[in-house]
Design a protein around this motif. Structure first.
Motif: not given
Length: 163
Positions: A108, A112-113, A115-116, A118
């Motif tokens: 995780k 970091w880059q 996004h959105g 899971e």
């Protein structure tokens, strides 16, 4: 004409889709074409495509043939949501069809880059580990995450990687 698909529950359909995704991911990791695998498993390329999509009308024998041609074992795994990570930790070498970022803290942080999102495919997770390994705190890896990294290395690593 393909067989009429049997009535399946949502859970069964999800499990077949996950199995098909794992078969496809393993085939791609081994760099085997669909045509080659289909010939080795004694089926048409169309049937293999249907297996990789997780279609319920395909016979279990066809699924087993495709897995055997890839060197995979066909076994029963009974999911227990309440067991959570403890159950997954006992399955050394097992790669999930989708890697949940929330279950792997180091991944995780490395992702970091993203996004959105899971979940990642096993290939995406391996690529993130491989590209960013130098930024990772190996001491902070949980047993569960170490098992995932080891399984991904076996599946995708090729041997001379630093991960």
């Amino acid at each position: 004409m393909p067989a009429k698909p049997p009535l399946t529950t949502g859970i069964a359909a999800d499990q077949l889709r996950a199995l098909g995704e794992q078969i496809r991911a393993h085939r791609k990791a081994l760099r085997i074409s669909a045509t080659t695998l289909a010939e080795a498993a004694g089926m048409s390329r169309i049937t293999l495509h249907r297996i990789e999509k997780g279609e319920p009308a395909v016979t279990v024998g066809a699924y087993a043939s495709a897995m055997a041609a890839l060197g995979l074992n066909f076994g029963l795994v009974i999911p227990a949501p309440e067991a959570g990570l403890a159950q997954q930790a006992s399955r050394e070498g097992w790669i999930p069809a989708r890697v949940r970022l929330a279950d792997y803290p180091q991944l995780k942080q490395l992702a970091w880059q993203v996004h959105g999102v899971e979940t990642l495919s096993p290939t995406e997770a391996w690529n993130i580990y491989e590209r960013n390994w130098r930024h990772m705190d190996e001491q902070a890896l949980t047993v569960h995450e170490r098992q995932l990294v080891d399984a991904l290395r076996l599946a995708f690593g090729g041997g001379d990687r630093r991960v």
